[in-house]
Motif scaffolding. Structure first.
Motif, PDB file in Angstrom:
ATOM      1  N   LEU A 278      38.131  56.016  33.911  1.00 45.04           N
ATOM      2  CA  LEU A 278      37.982  55.002  34.646  1.00 45.04           C
ATOM      3  C   LEU A 278      38.972  53.658  34.485  1.00 45.04           C
ATOM      4  CD1 LEU A 278      35.875  54.057  36.769  1.00 45.04           C
ATOM      5  CD2 LEU A 278      34.548  52.930  35.171  1.00 45.04           C
TER       6      LEU A 278
ATOM      7  N   PRO B 296      40.329  49.791  35.732  1.00 48.59           N
ATOM      8  CA  PRO B 296      39.863  48.720  36.182  1.00 48.59           C
ATOM      9  C   PRO B 296      40.100  48.453  37.706  1.00 48.59           C
ATOM     10  CG  PRO B 296      41.546  48.015  34.643  1.00 48.59           C
ATOM     11  CD  PRO B 296      41.557  49.610  34.472  1.00 48.59           C
ATOM     12  N   VAL B 297      39.301  47.921  38.412  1.00 51.94           N
ATOM     13  CA  VAL B 297      39.425  47.618  39.708  1.00 51.94           C
ATOM     14  C   VAL B 297      40.450  46.487  39.752  1.00 51.94           C
ATOM     15  CG1 VAL B 297      38.327  46.441  41.880  1.00 51.94           C
ATOM     16  CG2 VAL B 297      37.229  48.001  40.395  1.00 51.94           C
ATOM     17  N   VAL B 298      40.333  45.266  39.020  1.00 57.10           N
ATOM     18  CA  VAL B 298      41.443  44.352  38.850  1.00 57.10           C
ATOM     19  C   VAL B 298      42.570  44.681  37.878  1.00 57.10           C
ATOM     20  CG1 VAL B 298      41.745  41.732  38.343  1.00 57.10           C
ATOM     21  CG2 VAL B 298      39.380  42.434  39.431  1.00 57.10           C
TER      22      VAL B 298
ATOM     23  N   PRO C 256      46.571  43.772  36.289  1.00 54.88           N
ATOM     24  CA  PRO C 256      47.539  42.803  36.119  1.00 54.88           C
ATOM     25  C   PRO C 256      48.896  43.010  37.112  1.00 54.88           C
ATOM     26  CG  PRO C 256      47.585  43.902  34.258  1.00 54.88           C
ATOM     27  CD  PRO C 256      46.286  44.687  35.295  1.00 54.88           C
TER      28      PRO C 256
ATOM     29  N   ARG D  42      44.520  34.988  41.459  1.00 56.23           N
ATOM     30  CA  ARG D  42      44.886  34.713  40.387  1.00 56.23           C
ATOM     31  C   ARG D  42      43.659  34.255  39.626  1.00 56.23           C
ATOM     32  NH1 ARG D  42      49.823  31.909  40.347  1.00 56.23           N
ATOM     33  NH2 ARG D  42      50.960  32.487  42.235  1.00 56.23           N
TER      34      ARG D  42
ATOM     35  N   ARG E  32      41.827  32.134  36.063  1.00 51.08           N
ATOM     36  CA  ARG E  32      41.517  31.061  35.708  1.00 51.08           C
ATOM     37  C   ARG E  32      42.806  30.292  35.153  1.00 51.08           C
ATOM     38  NH1 ARG E  32      36.269  30.708  32.735  1.00 51.08           N
ATOM     39  NH2 ARG E  32      36.451  28.483  31.998  1.00 51.08           N
ATOM     40  N   HIS E  33      43.494  31.268  34.603  1.00 56.33           N
ATOM     41  CA  HIS E  33      44.747  30.656  33.866  1.00 56.33           C
ATOM     42  C   HIS E  33      46.059  30.761  34.677  1.00 56.33           C
ATOM     43  CE1 HIS E  33      42.160  30.442  30.267  1.00 56.33           C
ATOM     44  NE2 HIS E  33      42.044  31.848  30.240  1.00 56.33           N
TER      45      HIS E  33
ATOM     46  N   ARG F 237      47.100  33.333  36.222  1.00 56.36           N
ATOM     47  CA  ARG F 237      48.017  34.613  35.980  1.00 56.36           C
ATOM     48  C   ARG F 237      47.314  35.499  37.165  1.00 56.36           C
ATOM     49  NH1 ARG F 237      46.607  34.614  29.797  1.00 56.36           N
ATOM     50  NH2 ARG F 237      44.540  34.849  30.765  1.00 56.36           N
TER      51      ARG F 237
ATOM     52  N   PHE G  49      46.978  38.632  39.550  1.00 53.96           N
ATOM     53  CA  PHE G  49      46.086  39.994  39.563  1.00 53.96           C
ATOM     54  C   PHE G  49      46.278  40.401  40.929  1.00 53.96           C
ATOM     55  CE2 PHE G  49      45.064  38.046  35.765  1.00 53.96           C
ATOM     56  CZ  PHE G  49      44.892  38.984  34.814  1.00 53.96           C
TER      57      PHE G  49
ATOM     58  N   ALA H 110      44.964  44.434  30.272  1.00 58.03           N
ATOM     59  CA  ALA H 110      44.915  42.934  30.136  1.00 58.03           C
ATOM     60  C   ALA H 110      43.648  42.035  29.448  1.00 58.03           C
ATOM     61  CB  ALA H 110      45.302  42.466  31.505  1.00 58.03           C
ATOM     62  N   ALA H 111      43.974  40.939  29.322  1.00 52.78           N
ATOM     63  CA  ALA H 111      42.634  40.344  28.543  1.00 52.78           C
ATOM     64  C   ALA H 111      41.532  40.695  29.231  1.00 52.78           C
ATOM     65  CB  ALA H 111      43.028  38.839  28.624  1.00 52.78           C
TER      66      ALA H 111
ATOM     67  N   LEU I 210      40.253  43.443  30.338  1.00 56.47           N
ATOM     68  CA  LEU I 210      40.347  44.508  31.341  1.00 56.47           C
ATOM     69  C   LEU I 210      40.493  45.914  30.609  1.00 56.47           C
ATOM     70  CD1 LEU I 210      42.262  42.934  34.213  1.00 56.47           C
ATOM     71  CD2 LEU I 210      39.755  43.175  34.164  1.00 56.47           C
ATOM     72  N   TYR I 211      39.723  46.799  30.513  1.00 52.45           N
ATOM     73  CA  TYR I 211      39.957  47.919  29.940  1.00 52.45           C
ATOM     74  C   TYR I 211      40.048  49.253  30.987  1.00 52.45           C
ATOM     75  CZ  TYR I 211      39.367  45.159  25.762  1.00 52.45           C
ATOM     76  OH  TYR I 211      39.589  44.293  24.951  1.00 52.45           O
TER      77      TYR I 211
ATOM     78  N   PRO J 254      34.301  27.928  36.739  1.00 53.93           N
ATOM     79  CA  PRO J 254      35.538  28.869  36.869  1.00 53.93           C
ATOM     80  C   PRO J 254      35.276  30.653  36.401  1.00 53.93           C
ATOM     81  CG  PRO J 254      35.803  27.358  35.180  1.00 53.93           C
ATOM     82  CD  PRO J 254      34.573  26.966  35.830  1.00 53.93           C
ATOM     83  N   GLU J 255      34.208  30.833  35.847  1.00 55.31           N
ATOM     84  CA  GLU J 255      34.002  32.039  35.599  1.00 55.31           C
ATOM     85  C   GLU J 255      33.913  32.893  37.092  1.00 55.31           C
ATOM     86  OE1 GLU J 255      30.670  33.373  33.079  1.00 55.31           O
ATOM     87  OE2 GLU J 255      31.373  32.121  31.662  1.00 55.31           O
TER      88      GLU J 255
ATOM     89  N   CYS K 230      35.283  34.212  40.021  1.00 54.09           N
ATOM     90  CA  CYS K 230      36.824  34.585  40.691  1.00 54.09           C
ATOM     91  C   CYS K 230      36.831  34.507  41.953  1.00 54.09           C
ATOM     92  CB  CYS K 230      37.063  36.072  40.230  1.00 54.09           C
ATOM     93  SG  CYS K 230      38.774  36.296  40.866  1.00 54.09           S
TER      94      CYS K 230
ATOM     95  N   LEU L 130      34.884  37.907  43.736  1.00 49.37           N
ATOM     96  CA  LEU L 130      34.538  38.968  43.104  1.00 49.37           C
ATOM     97  C   LEU L 130      33.037  38.919  42.197  1.00 49.37           C
ATOM     98  CD1 LEU L 130      37.690  40.019  41.163  1.00 49.37           C
ATOM     99  CD2 LEU L 130      36.716  40.710  43.273  1.00 49.37           C
TER     100      LEU L 130
ATOM    101  N   THR M 280      30.672  47.555  39.203  1.00 47.95           N
ATOM    102  CA  THR M 280      31.172  46.798  38.523  1.00 47.95           C
ATOM    103  C   THR M 280      30.948  45.471  38.740  1.00 47.95           C
ATOM    104  OG1 THR M 280      32.975  48.689  38.811  1.00 47.95           O
ATOM    105  CG2 THR M 280      33.816  46.728  38.340  1.00 47.95           C
TER     106      THR M 280
ATOM    107  N   PHE N  42      32.365  41.251  37.770  1.00 46.88           N
ATOM    108  CA  PHE N  42      33.760  40.410  37.473  1.00 46.88           C
ATOM    109  C   PHE N  42      33.416  39.165  37.121  1.00 46.88           C
ATOM    110  CE2 PHE N  42      37.825  38.284  36.999  1.00 46.88           C
ATOM    111  CZ  PHE N  42      38.620  39.179  36.487  1.00 46.88           C
TER     112      PHE N  42
ATOM    113  N   ASP O 259      35.167  35.650  35.191  1.00 41.56           N
ATOM    114  CA  ASP O 259      36.571  35.214  34.606  1.00 41.56           C
ATOM    115  C   ASP O 259      36.394  34.472  33.282  1.00 41.56           C
ATOM    116  OD1 ASP O 259      39.122  34.830  34.136  1.00 41.56           O
ATOM    117  OD2 ASP O 259      39.464  33.948  36.132  1.00 41.56           O
ATOM    118  N   GLU O 260      35.768  35.162  32.214  1.00 41.65           N
ATOM    119  CA  GLU O 260      35.491  34.551  30.701  1.00 41.65           C
ATOM    120  C   GLU O 260      36.743  33.858  30.325  1.00 41.65           C
ATOM    121  OE1 GLU O 260      32.653  34.688  28.965  1.00 41.65           O
ATOM    122  OE2 GLU O 260      31.658  36.438  30.067  1.00 41.65           O
ATOM    123  N   ILE O 261      36.519  32.584  29.799  1.00 39.11           N
ATOM    124  CA  ILE O 261      37.617  31.870  29.611  1.00 39.11           C
ATOM    125  C   ILE O 261      38.153  32.498  28.220  1.00 39.11           C
ATOM    126  CG2 ILE O 261      36.280  30.256  27.945  1.00 39.11           C
ATOM    127  CD1 ILE O 261      38.084  27.767  28.909  1.00 39.11           C
TER     128      ILE O 261
ATOM    129  N   ARG P  28      36.035  40.995  30.837  1.00 40.21           N
ATOM    130  CA  ARG P  28      36.010  40.361  32.245  1.00 40.21           C
ATOM    131  C   ARG P  28      35.384  41.097  33.240  1.00 40.21           C
ATOM    132  NH1 ARG P  28      41.152  36.701  33.381  1.00 40.21           N
ATOM    133  NH2 ARG P  28      42.459  38.402  32.796  1.00 40.21           N
ATOM    134  N   GLU P  29      35.735  42.364  33.418  1.00 37.16           N
ATOM    135  CA  GLU P  29      35.340  43.572  34.306  1.00 37.16           C
ATOM    136  C   GLU P  29      34.223  44.321  33.573  1.00 37.16           C
ATOM    137  OE1 GLU P  29      38.232  45.275  37.138  1.00 37.16           O
ATOM    138  OE2 GLU P  29      37.059  47.146  37.231  1.00 37.16           O
TER     139      GLU P  29
END
Lengths: 571, 571
Positions: A70, A72-74, A76, A97, A99-100, A102, A104, B36-37, B39-40, B91-92, B94, B106, B137, B139, B141-143, B153-154
């Motif tokens: 599986l 991720p949907v989101v 980078p 984008r 919160r930072h 970046r 996606f 990514a941060a 996201l797995y 900002p959590e 998205c 999301l 699923t 989402f 947007d954890e700081i 995050r996801e």
């Protein structure tokens, strides 16, 4: 499940904005509800069907040696920058984008993520081949979402990706997937066909689509009546075996002030469409020495844009020239264009190249020529296959004639080759110890779309008729006036308990509703096996069984009902 | 499943950036990979465990009368504007725009979508109560995403929403959900506790969290040693039963140029922390006549911000005054503040209100008072419960003392009331024919987080030790040197076929690896039941069985193995 504890949500009214029957029935049967354009809630009955499709797909993919993961949907953006798709993908790609700040995206497919995964996890050719699949939510920002879940923006897809050392190994897995897809669509009870397909923006070489045949389909499929040949019309080769006829007329100009189309010529001058030609001006590719190219197809034929796009000198994606550009280059507007003395390269469809005494615009507004002949009035053109095949055309396989039917694309498999693995540097150590780029296949199934496609093939004027493999419930129990008859209630509860204990999925309609309302609702929802419990049969210890498809009533002894249903399901 | 056809992806190295054991083991055992941060990718073994959690949750939710639906990940902003959360959520959330520049998000939860659905589908009180759930699923947007899937995050969440005519009915369903949650965590084999919780930004009144107890947990849970009482430390009431002691000292000022904290006072002047008080200056609410408010807690206590926030005069969310604001209002900086002649309202924690002869800043930089006494040196303060409970405090339930343990929040249930239904005008026709706003409950389970939490509770220094209910495979077959011994291979294949035919999930380690490598990998992955096939036992027709937990070896006759494993699984 008891209807009183369920969210049935059936409606009598035909929904206003639902164009196709599956969309109408999914709304009316309480399977889906719209949240926003192309975004749907799956209500309980819809979700049960969706999960059945998923499960069949999962079982057959696993049986064929694919391993479920599986992703991720989101995703980078950096992975998509590696593959080049971050730039190439159009506005269907939903970019966002965090919160930072970046970048996606919401995954429309997962080639990049899976290639990066395998690049990191697989080091040696000994770990290949590897076939990974997932069943995951996808997002494509369709410009015009429609037909309910048939073309939604958020949808469920099964996507698989295989990795190989050699193209031979890829071809083997491709065939295994081809066979698995056939089993999936057979198990789902669908009338489907695998067809030769274009590889489009995904890239790669060999490709097949799997289509469910239905009049509401958005694709035209060409079938041979003399063989297994089937291809998306986009891809079917138009065969021209005839020779050019002799010229019999002299070329002459005639006034056509009100004739801008082939239909106008036919109507105003009695010229058969097959005697005219259409002159279509498109942009040349950057490599070309020219700005514009003329494409010629016979008056009764349609240009095939995918075939045209593949010409070396033509810009891809195909761009038609504007009226202004045409006027500037030719001196006439569309409607009066033709190949005689046209100041640009000409490519003629092979059916045009064998025409004699044909009619075309004179490149002067309001004038056409008739009696045009190749190699006399103008040089022989460059020839290519430029048109869509039509019903009655000879099949490119050499056997039989083509028929055209509409299809709904529910699966698509590709031999990708090294498009992604090369761009993303995904390789392994080969047998000789050298780094070798992997070769890839990818294999998609539109899981949510299958639900709609199945309805297109399985319904009547009263509602859906589910095949057993897809039905939200296998059996519905309809007790008549249960709230007035203790005996009816007792038998209904007993049958509900027995059927459920036998592992059969039963919807027990325990609402205080008139029998007519219950029958209508259950026919609309399309549960295949119906058991009706009424006072009348109870003295003889029988209840009524009928199948949604034929509606024929059978009296079955109460204590035989579980066995009867099991026998029906085993059929 | 054969390992050679699988993506095992185990690693020996301890991952550098994994702080908690579950994150380390999920990476090392090949369960997840970072994209990514936060996201797995879920690799095959991880996904198998995730699906088992999902299935237990699904079964128990269904058993408790909840009906499964599926709402979209992408939600339109207009529903969130109706509820007010489009403005309120930080900002959590998205936020994104589609190709037509319309605003979407999301989903971090689905209150708005489900309330809009039920508003449209349910018209009468007769259709209530209704409890809808999904496994979907989410989402956020954890700081600072961390701990792998513990705070990603996801993530996958089960969220349920119940709708009722009355609060009594809501309370009943709440209890049904409470019981279902207990069954879920019991079936998953977790050491968990339901605790009284804050309702936070979701809103509503009554709420419980379900915590898996683990040292790596991010929450502090207060337990009574004399009853079932358990509460998030945020919520546990600090009980003060003592009376204020008599004053014995005169108040006097002393110089404290280098003492800015309670620890400084203890170190430099030998003043016990429990004799000092902390003076914390926060912003007043807009309704208040004042700009700032002083909160007092004992030197050895911690301010509880959630309790402070609930004071009528204090701004929510809590905002501490800046040094500049404090200097301007008081004339001194933090480090020398105290309640004597402080020019703002004072709220003292109940433990502060019973202090005598206490020490506090003199509101002059570098000076403190000692021997301060209420009602002599300054007026008696307004009193409130402002502090976190500590181990040893009396339990608010009246029985026993509190102990504090760390917990991982895996579930949270709320009696929401009409927060969403009122804002979104979701009502039904009541019994008397009048429109009545529905009352709601909501019930969440962190499905992917449970996978990590289970590992925190089930591991040793060699790897994971899965409970049977969660194991990716139930049995692993380890044939020793199968590629050299035909007899070993034959028995391994036979057992693989027999166990699989018995419906047991088997991982067959058919790699050409040394037995030591296989043992290490399988212990790391944590498959509970291991069968080792070696040449040695085959003359006696026995193979070795051991359980991951105790590692004790048992010789079992080959033809008894299926029965033996079945007996172990039934235990």
């Amino acid at each position: 499940m008891r209807t009183t504890q369920y969210l049935l949500s059936t409606t009598k009214e035909k929904p206003a904005d639902a164009e196709v029957i599956s969309h109408q029935l999914m709304l009316r049967a309480g399977m889906i509800r719209k949240v926003a354009a192309g975004l749907y809630n799956w209500l309980p009955s819809g979700l049960r069907v969706l999960r059945k499709v998923e499960q069949v797909v999962r079982e057959e993919m696993s049986r064929a040696g694919a391993v479920e993961i599986l992703m991720p949907v989101v995703q980078p953006s950096d992975l998509w920058e590696e593959s080049g798709r971050w730039e190439d993908y159009g506005p269907e790609l939903c970019r966002l984008r965090d919160r930072h700040n970046r970048q996606f995206l919401l995954g429309p497919t997962h080639e990049e993520v899976v290639t990066a995964l395998v690049r990191n996890e697989v080091a040696s050719y000994k770990q290949l081949p590897l076939n990974l699949f997932q069943i995951q939510t996808k997002f494509r920002d369709e410009i015009r979402p429609r037909f309910g879940v048939m073309r939604g923006r958020e949808f469920t897809m099964k996507d698989a990706y295989s990795f190989h050392l050699t193209d031979e190994c890829l071809a083997q897995t491709y065939q295994v997937m081809f066979d698995a897809y056939c089993r999936i669509f057979e198990r789902l009870g669908l009338n489907y066909r695998p067809v030769i397909a274009d590889t489009g923006s995904i890239g790669g070489s060999t490709s097949h689509e799997f289509h469910v045949l239905a009049d509401s389909g958005e694709d035209d499929i060409a079938f041979s009546d003399g063989s297994d040949y089937a291809a998306n019309v986009e891809m079917a080769e138009a065969i021209c075996t005839e020779q050019r006829a002799e010229a019999t007329e002299a070329m002459s100009e005639f006034d056509t002030p009100d004739a801008k189309t082939i239909a106008d010529l036919t109507e105003q001058f009695g010229i058969p469409a097959a005697q005219g030609i259409k002159t279509l001006i498109v942009k040349a590719s950057d490599d070309s020495d020219h700005e514009l190219i003329a494409l010629l197809v016979r008056g009764d034929h349609e240009l095939n844009e995918i075939k045209a796009e593949k010409l070396a000198d033509v810009a891809a994606p195909l761009q038609f020239a504007s009226d202004e550009e045409i006027k500037a280059a030719v001196g006439a507007l569309p409607g009066s264009l033709g190949p005689v003395k046209l100041p640009m390269p000409i490519v003629a469809d092979s059916a045009v190249a064998i025409m004699a005494d044909f009619v075309a615009g004179a490149n002067v507004d309001g004038k056409h020529y008739k009696g045009i002949n190749w190699e006399r009035d103008l040089p022989a053109p460059q020839v290519a296959d430029l048109r869509n095949v039509q019903a009655g055309d000879p099949s490119p396989c050499g056997n039989g004639k083509l028929d055209i039917k509409r299809g709904i694309e529910v699966g698509h498999i590709f031999q990708l080759g090294d498009k992604y693995s090369k761009a993303m540097n995904a390789g392994v150590l080969g047998e000789t110890g050298k780094h070798q780029t992997m070769t890839m296949g990818c294999y998609g199934i539109g899981v949510s779309r299958i639900v709609a496609a199945a309805i297109e093939q399985n319904h009547d004027d009263r509602g859906i008729i589910w095949p057993d493999a897809l039905a939200p419930f296998q059996v519905v129990l309809i007790p008549m006036n249960m709230h007035k008859s203790h005996r009816v209630k007792e038998v209904a509860e007993k049958l509900y308990a027995e059927l459920t204990a036998a592992g059969i999925e039963v919807l027990f309609d325990d609402r205080k509703e008139r029998p007519g309302v219950m029958f209508k609702d259950m026919e609309l929802i399309g549960i295949p096996h119906t058991i009706v419990i009424g006072e009348r049969g109870l003295d003889q210890q029988v209840v009524e069984y009928k199948h949604r498809r034929d509606g024929e009533k059978h009296e079955i002894a109460i204590d035989q009902m579980v066995a009867h249903v099991q026998a029906q399901l085993a059929d």
